[in-house]
Design a protein around this motif. Structure first.
Motif, PDB file in Angstrom:
ATOM      1  N   THR A  64      -4.409   8.030 -11.520  1.00 22.38           N
ATOM      2  CA  THR A  64      -5.654   8.510 -12.132  1.00 22.38           C
ATOM      3  C   THR A  64      -6.459   9.400 -11.196  1.00 22.38           C
ATOM      4  O   THR A  64      -7.214  10.260 -11.655  1.00 22.38           O
ATOM      5  CB  THR A  64      -6.525   7.322 -12.587  1.00 22.38           C
ATOM      6  OG1 THR A  64      -6.753   6.438 -11.485  1.00 22.38           O
ATOM      7  CG2 THR A  64      -5.859   6.568 -13.721  1.00 22.38           C
ATOM      8  N   GLU A  65      -6.298   9.212  -9.893  1.00 20.43           N
ATOM      9  CA  GLU A  65      -7.011  10.068  -8.940  1.00 20.43           C
ATOM     10  C   GLU A  65      -6.560  11.520  -9.024  1.00 20.43           C
ATOM     11  O   GLU A  65      -7.258  12.430  -8.550  1.00 20.43           O
ATOM     12  CB  GLU A  65      -6.817   9.556  -7.514  1.00 20.43           C
ATOM     13  CG  GLU A  65      -7.688   8.356  -7.173  1.00 20.43           C
ATOM     14  CD  GLU A  65      -7.302   7.724  -5.848  1.00 20.43           C
ATOM     15  OE1 GLU A  65      -6.410   8.270  -5.176  1.00 20.43           O
ATOM     16  OE2 GLU A  65      -7.880   6.685  -5.502  1.00 20.43           O
ATOM     17  N   GLN A  82      -2.596  -2.038  -8.699  1.00 18.28           N
ATOM     18  CA  GLN A  82      -3.813  -1.235  -8.774  1.00 18.28           C
ATOM     19  C   GLN A  82      -3.686   0.025  -7.917  1.00 18.28           C
ATOM     20  O   GLN A  82      -4.237   1.079  -8.255  1.00 18.28           O
ATOM     21  CB  GLN A  82      -5.018  -2.068  -8.313  1.00 18.28           C
ATOM     22  CG  GLN A  82      -6.353  -1.349  -8.400  1.00 18.28           C
ATOM     23  CD  GLN A  82      -6.863  -1.214  -9.818  1.00 18.28           C
ATOM     24  OE1 GLN A  82      -6.637  -2.091 -10.641  1.00 18.28           O
ATOM     25  NE2 GLN A  82      -7.547  -0.117 -10.105  1.00 18.28           N
ATOM     26  N   VAL A  83      -2.955  -0.072  -6.793  1.00 17.83           N
ATOM     27  CA  VAL A  83      -2.736   1.095  -5.936  1.00 17.83           C
ATOM     28  C   VAL A  83      -2.037   2.202  -6.721  1.00 17.83           C
ATOM     29  O   VAL A  83      -2.388   3.386  -6.615  1.00 17.83           O
ATOM     30  CB  VAL A  83      -1.906   0.699  -4.690  1.00 17.83           C
ATOM     31  CG1 VAL A  83      -1.490   1.933  -3.897  1.00 17.83           C
ATOM     32  CG2 VAL A  83      -2.685  -0.254  -3.808  1.00 17.83           C
ATOM     33  N   ARG A 131     -11.968   0.029 -14.413  1.00 16.94           N
ATOM     34  CA  ARG A 131     -11.226  -0.247 -13.180  1.00 16.94           C
ATOM     35  C   ARG A 131     -10.907   1.027 -12.413  1.00 16.94           C
ATOM     36  O   ARG A 131     -10.224   0.977 -11.391  1.00 16.94           O
ATOM     37  CB  ARG A 131      -9.931  -0.986 -13.501  1.00 16.94           C
ATOM     38  CG  ARG A 131     -10.146  -2.317 -14.191  1.00 16.94           C
ATOM     39  CD  ARG A 131      -8.845  -3.069 -14.382  1.00 16.94           C
ATOM     40  NE  ARG A 131      -8.220  -3.417 -13.112  1.00 16.94           N
ATOM     41  CZ  ARG A 131      -7.178  -4.231 -13.006  1.00 16.94           C
ATOM     42  NH1 ARG A 131      -6.668  -4.800 -14.085  1.00 16.94           N
ATOM     43  NH2 ARG A 131      -6.664  -4.503 -11.830  1.00 16.94           N
ATOM     44  N   THR A 132     -11.369   2.164 -12.912  1.00 14.77           N
ATOM     45  CA  THR A 132     -11.030   3.439 -12.297  1.00 14.77           C
ATOM     46  C   THR A 132     -12.071   3.830 -11.258  1.00 14.77           C
ATOM     47  O   THR A 132     -13.263   3.869 -11.559  1.00 14.77           O
ATOM     48  CB  THR A 132     -10.936   4.550 -13.363  1.00 14.77           C
ATOM     49  OG1 THR A 132     -10.032   4.130 -14.384  1.00 14.77           O
ATOM     50  CG2 THR A 132     -10.438   5.838 -12.763  1.00 14.77           C
ATOM     51  N   SER A 133     -11.630   4.150 -10.063  1.00  8.23           N
ATOM     52  CA  SER A 133     -12.561   4.500  -8.984  1.00  8.23           C
ATOM     53  C   SER A 133     -13.026   5.939  -9.056  1.00  8.23           C
ATOM     54  O   SER A 133     -14.010   6.306  -8.406  1.00  8.23           O
ATOM     55  CB  SER A 133     -11.894   4.245  -7.626  1.00  8.23           C
ATOM     56  OG  SER A 133     -10.704   5.008  -7.503  1.00  8.23           O
ATOM     57  N   ILE A 134     -12.354   6.780  -9.844  1.00  4.89           N
ATOM     58  CA  ILE A 134     -12.695   8.206  -9.851  1.00  4.89           C
ATOM     59  C   ILE A 134     -13.872   8.525 -10.762  1.00  4.89           C
ATOM     60  O   ILE A 134     -14.442   9.607 -10.682  1.00  4.89           O
ATOM     61  CB  ILE A 134     -11.482   9.055 -10.287  1.00  4.89           C
ATOM     62  CG1 ILE A 134     -11.092   8.713 -11.730  1.00  4.89           C
ATOM     63  CG2 ILE A 134     -10.319   8.863  -9.353  1.00  4.89           C
ATOM     64  CD1 ILE A 134     -10.182   9.729 -12.346  1.00  4.89           C
ATOM     65  N   ASP A 168       0.870  -1.164   0.000  1.00  2.97           N
ATOM     66  CA  ASP A 168       0.000   0.000   0.000  1.00  2.97           C
ATOM     67  C   ASP A 168       0.911   1.219   0.000  1.00  2.97           C
ATOM     68  O   ASP A 168       2.097   1.120   0.282  1.00  2.97           O
ATOM     69  CB  ASP A 168      -0.897  -0.004   1.237  1.00  2.97           C
ATOM     70  CG  ASP A 168      -2.169   0.799   1.015  1.00  2.97           C
ATOM     71  OD1 ASP A 168      -2.218   1.527   0.001  1.00  2.97           O
ATOM     72  OD2 ASP A 168      -3.085   0.690   1.835  1.00  2.97           O
ATOM     73  N   PHE A 212      -1.981   2.561 -10.081  1.00  2.00           N
ATOM     74  CA  PHE A 212      -2.920   3.034 -11.103  1.00  2.00           C
ATOM     75  C   PHE A 212      -3.941   3.998 -10.505  1.00  2.00           C
ATOM     76  O   PHE A 212      -4.223   5.060 -11.069  1.00  2.00           O
ATOM     77  CB  PHE A 212      -3.615   1.832 -11.745  1.00  2.00           C
ATOM     78  CG  PHE A 212      -4.749   2.199 -12.660  1.00  2.00           C
ATOM     79  CD1 PHE A 212      -4.500   2.676 -13.936  1.00  2.00           C
ATOM     80  CD2 PHE A 212      -6.065   2.070 -12.243  1.00  2.00           C
ATOM     81  CE1 PHE A 212      -5.539   3.024 -14.785  1.00  2.00           C
ATOM     82  CE2 PHE A 212      -7.109   2.417 -13.077  1.00  2.00           C
ATOM     83  CZ  PHE A 212      -6.848   2.895 -14.354  1.00  2.00           C
ATOM     84  N   ASP A 213      -4.496   3.638  -9.348  1.00  3.95           N
ATOM     85  CA  ASP A 213      -5.494   4.494  -8.699  1.00  3.95           C
ATOM     86  C   ASP A 213      -4.900   5.845  -8.330  1.00  3.95           C
ATOM     87  O   ASP A 213      -5.533   6.891  -8.513  1.00  3.95           O
ATOM     88  CB  ASP A 213      -6.042   3.813  -7.443  1.00  3.95           C
ATOM     89  CG  ASP A 213      -6.961   2.646  -7.764  1.00  3.95           C
ATOM     90  OD1 ASP A 213      -7.434   2.559  -8.911  1.00  3.95           O
ATOM     91  OD2 ASP A 213      -7.195   1.806  -6.870  1.00  3.95           O
ATOM     92  N   TYR A 214      -3.675   5.827  -7.811  1.00  3.60           N
ATOM     93  CA  TYR A 214      -3.050   7.087  -7.401  1.00  3.60           C
ATOM     94  C   TYR A 214      -2.825   7.997  -8.606  1.00  3.60           C
ATOM     95  O   TYR A 214      -3.087   9.209  -8.544  1.00  3.60           O
ATOM     96  CB  TYR A 214      -1.716   6.818  -6.700  1.00  3.60           C
ATOM     97  CG  TYR A 214      -1.011   8.080  -6.280  1.00  3.60           C
ATOM     98  CD1 TYR A 214      -1.400   8.765  -5.135  1.00  3.60           C
ATOM     99  CD2 TYR A 214       0.033   8.602  -7.038  1.00  3.60           C
ATOM    100  CE1 TYR A 214      -0.765   9.939  -4.751  1.00  3.60           C
ATOM    101  CE2 TYR A 214       0.673   9.775  -6.661  1.00  3.60           C
ATOM    102  CZ  TYR A 214       0.269  10.439  -5.521  1.00  3.60           C
ATOM    103  OH  TYR A 214       0.890  11.599  -5.154  1.00  3.60           O
TER     104      TYR A 214
END
Length: 697
Positions: free
Chosen positions: A79-80, A72-73, A210-213, A39, A75-77
């Motif tokens: 794209t966020e 994924q952590v 797969r994007t949380s944003i 993480d 990628f998320d960071y």
């Protein structure tokens, strides 16, 4: 004071966590294998008297296209940043001895439009391998600042801080023309989300689901657009990777020279012929484990005796200085006995963590993963499962979190479920006490400690049951997809003393202060429950023992302590569950320990220390000696081989850990799998103990 936000990104083994430690001073775990940082971690670094930086350590990843949860952590960071404040600077940490592989991630990050500094790490290893660089040419080709560092020794850290304080603004360029391969899609996404980078728009087109944003409506719009223009994501990603490597090859040809000597690399490969051999490799690993467990028992004996004698002296001092009464009993039997149950096992835990840290630092752990991959796949696991399983020898909680590096859900779930069967450090106190009851302190051939051999045997038994359980789960669980285990061996390194000591100190601190607080609180609570009873039950116990005129003075004290304990609140609680545990050889006293140690396995020792020290005239006795002196109704030793072995098997296989259940709940996002895991491990523990006790009693 001005603050800037800096993110560290790079391949596994590139040295991000080491750099993070130097910049922030925090004790981040460092390992020479993938999956250690599962993480993102955050710390603060002082770049100058007037500037501080929030440093973010992202998990290692080979590409911004995620294949596992730790990737994924990253990628998320990245794209966020579309919806949140962008990092001021991204530091891409690169292993100079593997420049071609590392530059793939760099070119992707650079194309996303972030301000980038390239931290060129491990130049010393590259030079030993016969690799040299034209650094000005590299900086010109990449069009970003390049800083030479050595994250293990701290060399170049000041130069990196200076670059972070005064970043060089470069003209944006692109290593891959995204608009040329998906023009209409890229244009729409850029306008819709006000994105300046073509490549960021292409990334959302590939991975918007797969994007949380993104909202569901936004994902639906992009999906319709992708289908309308027949965007083939897998094919485009493959072509992109090839195109990037062509560009990287041209850059490397201009800036890097390789000497034909290749000394360090050849030396590493020669060692690997033996260390990873299909026969000798496993034998070497077995010998390493054997020596570790021998050392744990042999080397820790003297400091354990010293700690035990110190507590005996302290109890004697308190007994002589304080008048008889409830306060003295509370301090000696509640507090001191609880502390002894924690601190006496620190030497063994210290040696265990020291060996694990050395194996990680040296690069040997990566070889173990490679060797075990072929075997693991037969049982529904993969080579990446080795990291959690071996980490489980220290603690199951971070080990289960480390499963995020496993690509397929089925392999990850199986690894999560079986990892607690690996004997963690919390079991060492239990094993030490119970092995001492079963096996004498003797040596074989004058060299090998018999108790150390037994300890290794129980660790191997836990591993054996873990892979057998994994095989059953492989058959039962349904899942699609097949993972591929690809990794690059790091070169062998001498373990850095600072990193080894840091790892040991942090782990011992965690055991002492986290587990120790639980043990101490429960020990005090147990003392209260074992000292007091309902109504006038304790007074009646005294009268019953006093009425037996045949009892002499010394047995009278022991008899009185036993009668009071049996009629106390703790005794009533133990009697309530005794019918369930009697078939596996346990009485109500052990029942109390089973329940309290669910908070943490190591609480068992503190519980037994409290129970057997209540009213004990020989307070200086250790827990093991106190248990060894217990007798049954016929006057025979209570802790026979059958009973001690049954108890050992129960603690080997039972869950007995609230923290582990909590992290399984978090990682599986529900109570289904934690409850299944707890149930099957409890049944396995009970069944094993029942069979052993019935056979050997």
């Amino acid at each position: 004071m001005k603050r800037v936000k800096v993110a560290l990104i790079g391949n596994p083994n590139a040295g991000k966590s080491s750099l993070f430690n130097y910049l922030t001073g925090l004790n981040q775990k460092i390992g020479n294998f993938p999956g250690v940082t599962v993480d993102k971690k955050t710390g603060v670094a002082n770049l100058s008297p007037s500037i501080q930086a929030d440093i973010i350590d992202l998990p290692g990843t080979y590409s911004i296209y995620p294949r596992s949860l730790d990737e994924q952590v990253v990628f998320d960071y990245l794209t966020e940043t579309l919806r949140q404040q962008n990092p001021d600077i991204l530091v891409v940490v690169i292993d100079a001895s593997n420049l071609k592989r590392n530059l793939l991630l760099f070119t992707q990050v650079k194309d996303l439009g972030f301000p980038v500094i390239l931290a060129l790490n491990m130049l010393d290893l590259a030079e030993k391998g016969g690799i040299t660089f034209d650094l000005p040419a590299l900086q010109k080709e990449l069009n970003v600042p390049v800083v030479e560092i050595n994250a293990r020794t701290g060399k170049g850290i000041d130069s990196l801080k200076a670059a972070l304080v005064c970043p060089v603004h470069v003209v944006p360029d692109s290593f891959y023309k995204s608009a040329e391969v998906a023009g209409p899609v890229v244009d729409y996404i850029r306008k819709r989300f006000k994105i300046t980078s073509d490549y960021m728009a292409l990334l959302l087109a590939h991975l918007h689901k797969r994007t949380s944003i993104l909202s569901d409506e936004e994902k639906s719009d992009i999906s319709e657009l992708v289908e309308k223009h027949h965007l083939q994501s897998n094919s485009l990603q493959y072509r992109e990777t090839l195109a990037r490597y062509e560009t990287i090859h041209d850059i490397i040809h201009k800036v890097m020279r390789e000497d034909a000597r290749q000394g360090k690399i050849r030396w590493t490969k020669n060692i690997d012929r033996f260390v990873t051999h299909r026969i000798w490799g496993y034998m070497i690993f077995f010998v390493v484990l054997f020596l570790i467990f021998q050392s744990i028992f042999a080397w820790s004996e003297l400091p354990m005796v010293w700690i035990e004698d110190s507590f005996g002296w302290l109890k004697g001092l308190i007994a002589g200085a304080m008048p008889d009464g409830i306060l003295k009993d509370f301090i000696n039997e509640g507090i001191i006995s609880g502390l002894q149950g924690v601190l006496i096992f620190i030497p063994q835990i210290t040696f265990l963590f020291a060996f694990i840290a050395i194996l990680e630092e040296s690069g040997y752990m990566s070889r173990v993963m490679f060797m075990m991959d072929k075997i693991m796949r037969q049982f529904g696991l993969s080579g990446r499962s080795v990291v959690p399983l071996i980490s489980g020898v220290a603690c199951a909680v971070p080990a289960i979190m480390a499963t995020r590096s496993i690509e397929t859900w089925k392999e990850r779930l199986i690894t999560i479920i079986v990892t607690p069967l690996m004997s963690c450090s919390a079991r060492i106190p239990v094993f030490t006490v119970l092995i001492g009851l079963m096996i004498p302190e003797t040596t074989v051939l004058g060299i090998f400690n018999l108790q150390g051999i037994a300890l290794m045997g129980f660790y191997l038994l836990g591993f054996l049951m873990a892979i057998i359980s994994a095989w059953f789960l492989k058959i039962i669980l349904k899942g699609k997809g097949k993972s591929y285990f690809i990794m690059e061996f790091p070169t062998y390194k001498w373990p850095r003393l600072k990193n080894v000591v840091t790892s040991i100190v942090e782990k011992v601190k965690t055991f002492t202060f986290e587990a120790g607080k639980i043990i101490l609180v429960i020990s005090i609570l147990l003392w209260v429950l074992a000292t007091y009873g309902p109504g006038d039950a304790m007074k009646q116990a005294e009268e019953r023992v006093a009425a037996d005129s045949a009892v002499t003075v010394q047995p009278y004290e022991a008899r009185l302590a036993s009668a009071k304990l049996e009629t106390s609140y703790a005794g009533h609680f133990g009697k309530f569950i005794e019918p369930v545990i009697r078939p596996i050889g346990f009485d109500w006293k052990i029942g109390i320990a089973l329940i309290t140690s669910f908070a943490a396995r190591e609480v068992f020792v503190g519980t037994m220390a409290t129970i057997y020290s209540v009213g004990n005239a020989e307070d200086e006795l250790s827990v093991r000696d106190s248990m060894k002196n217990q007798t049954d109704a016929e006057g025979n030793p209570y802790y026979t081989v059958a009973r001690a072995g049954s108890l050992l098997l129960f603690y080997l296989f039972a869950m007995q850990c609230m923290s582990t259940l909590a992290v399984v709940y978090r990682e599986t996002k529900g109570w289904k799998w934690p409850l299944i895991q707890f149930s099957y491990m409890t049944l396995l523990a009970y069944g094993s103990s029942f069979i052993f006790f019935q056979l050997f009693q």
